[in-house]
Design a protein around this motif. Structure first.
Motif, mmCIF file in Angstrom:
data_model
loop_
_atom_site.group_PDB
_atom_site.id
_atom_site.type_symbol
_atom_site.label_atom_id
_atom_site.label_comp_id
_atom_site.label_asym_id
_atom_site.label_seq_id
_atom_site.Cartn_x
_atom_site.Cartn_y
_atom_site.Cartn_z
ATOM 1 N N ASP A 58 17.310 18.071 23.591
ATOM 2 C CA ASP A 58 17.586 16.790 24.248
ATOM 3 C C ASP A 58 19.063 16.416 24.217
ATOM 4 N N ASP A 327 20.421 9.592 29.154
ATOM 5 C CA ASP A 327 19.279 8.730 28.822
ATOM 6 C C ASP A 327 18.681 9.069 27.455
ATOM 7 N N SER A 328 18.789 10.343 27.051
ATOM 8 C CA SER A 328 18.167 10.732 25.779
ATOM 9 C C SER A 328 18.782 10.003 24.589
ATOM 10 N N GLU A 331 16.733 7.164 23.147
ATOM 11 C CA GLU A 331 15.579 7.476 22.290
ATOM 12 C C GLU A 331 15.845 7.243 20.804
#
Ligand code: FRU
Length: 485
Positions: A58, A327-328, A331
């Motif tokens: 990721d 975007d990761s 998380e």
């Protein structure tokens, strides 16, 4: 415990121990993002270069791998790139198991000592087990040196326009473009930049790739060139050009250069080959040659920037390169609480948080002036100021913590011009780790990356309103960031 030493970044890649500089061989293959990097496994200063190696699914969580490339009789292993040789053009693998091929610079310390000018050449190596083990090509070097002192940092990519491999290579004050059918035989086809761009220092670490201009069908090519020294806030920095590439020659639309990041600590950054969906993902080395070897860490030295997605926008007739965290990164954000903040003219507001050196601060505003001051109980602070009247964003780290390891760092105030800030609402996002801060204004239109070494965590944030109007910060959010280790 592991990764708990003073100043150890908690959500940025660092080597477990010892010296690191440039990211190398950025390539996505079989579901894995590879990060190779300039590495000296014996000390926390620069030395005989190897390629260290880590992998990620990721680009946020990393797994360390054994050293990939060691120096050999041709020299140290300097910066370069990696490709997936899908059609096995090199013959190093098979079509069923295509080789990963690394293309790097050999730096021969013997030739350098003897004051020769042909000691940097280009070599290749291949891996048939997704980067775990490497074999150097017996025909190395594949590009010899005809007398150019600084001749390095090959970035190779598959060229759809010509149907061959294309290599970008820097040669002191300019870029050279080479082509090859098989990664072994190379021919020079063009040059760029002798009279264009910033030339405060040697050109290093080139990259060239197409991007769609957002909201249009237009495609432009972006050229990245790092220079050292000559950056706007001192030392090393990365400039870019936007233009066209016909498969052989790059032509820039503009004569002058632009900077991908105005902070002092984003250098030698390049992008990934082979990322799905044509995404352009960038990682830079979060340091600066002006003081990289003196920063106050003991077990390891330096970190990589967060992975960033690149995009292109047309603003007031100019093409601007945006860079913004993948975007990761979202998380690893902890529970979020937000509020709308209003501060009257010439007033401030203090917020506490435990603690800011592993956090994200984010808000939207259309205000034209504010100051954010991150403070600890030792009187150290990091000040971020937006002053749209002066069309500037200012990062003042002169009293941010340990600074005296370098004379310039100790008085360092960094300035970023913000001439095209949107008139309406824009986002401000600050990601702060134990020894770095990354600031993204308007989704990456204006970016600053800087190292900081506070002796204690910042636990107080003073927001000040210098203007005569109300300061409104909407959905002001402070989120903890989880450690990736
Ligand atoms: C950039 C650089 C490259 C070179 C490498 C050596 O930081 O100077 O030009 O290949 O570092 O470690």
């Amino acid at each position: 415990g592991l990764y708990q030493e003073a100043h150890r970044p908690q959500f940025h890649f660092t080597p477990h121990e010892k010296w690191m500089n440039d990211p190398n061989g950025l390539v996505f293959h079989q579901g894995v993002y590879h990060l190779f990097y300039q590495y000296y496994p014996e000390d926390i200063v620069w030395g005989p270069m190897h390629w260290g190696h880590a992998i990620s699914k990721d680009m946020v969580h990393w797994e360390n791998k054994p050293i990939a490339l060691f120096p050999d009789e041709h020299g140290y292993i300097f910066s370069g790139s990696a490709v997936v040789d899908t059609n096995n053009s090199s013959g190093f693998g098979t079509k069923d198991n295509p080789p990963l091929v690394a293309i790097f610079t050999y730096h021969d310390p013997v030739g350098e000592k003897a004051k020769k000018d042909d000691f940097q050449t280009q070599g290749i190596a291949y891996s048939l087990d997704n980067g775990d083990t490497w074999v150097k090509y017996e025909g190395n070097p594949v590009i010899k040196n005809e007398g150019i002192r600084d001749f390095r940092d090959p970035k190779v990519f598959w060229n759809n326009k010509t149907g061959n491999w294309t290599m970008l290579l820097v040669a002191g004050d300019h870029l050279q473009i080479w082509q090859s059918p098989d990664l072994k035989e190379w021919v020079k086809v063009s040059e760029f930049g002798k009279n264009q761009g910033a030339h405060g220092g040697v050109w290093e670490c080139p990259d060239l790739f197409p991007l769609k201009v957002e909201g249009t069908d237009m495609e432009k090519w972006v050229l990245l060139i790092s220079i050292n020294p000559g950056a706007p806030n001192g030392g090393s920095g990365t400039q870019y050009f936007v233009g066209d590439f016909d498969g052989t020659t790059f032509k820039s639309d503009q004569k002058e250069h632009k900077w991908i990041d105005w902070g002092t600590d984003n250098y030698a950054g390049v992008t990934y080959n082979n990322v799905p969906n044509n995404e352009r993902v960038f990682i830079g080395w979060m340091s600066n040659w002006a003081y990289a070897q003196e920063t106050p860490t003991e077990k390891w030295r330096s970190a990589m920037t967060l992975p960033r997605k690149l995009s292109l926008q047309q603003i007031n007739d100019k093409f601007e390169l945006f860079n913004y965290p993948l975007d990761s990164v979202d998380e690893i954000r902890g529970p979020v609480a937000s509020e709308d903040i209003t501060i009257g003219p010439k007033l401030d507001k203090s917020l506490t948080f435990d603690h800011f050196n592993k956090s994200e601060v984010k808000f939207k505003t259309s205000s034209r002036a504010f100051s954010l001051d991150f403070q600890n109980s030792s009187g150290e602070h990091l000040n971020l100021i937006l002053d749209s009247e002066a069309q500037q964003f200012i990062l003042d780290r002169s009293n941010s913590g340990k600074t005296t390891f370098d004379e310039d760092f100790a008085k360092n105030v960094q300035i970023m011009p913000i001439p095209d800030l949107p008139n309406g609402e824009y986002e401000v996002r600050v990601l702060m780790d134990w020894s770095s801060v990354e600031i993204f204004i308007n989704h990456g239109q204006y970016v600053m990356t800087a190292q900081i070494f506070p002796n204690e965590f910042y636990r107080n944030l003073m927001i000040s309103n210098p203007s005569d109007m109300e300061l409104k910060l909407d959905t002001f959010t402070i989120s903890p960031i989880k450690s990736i280790w």
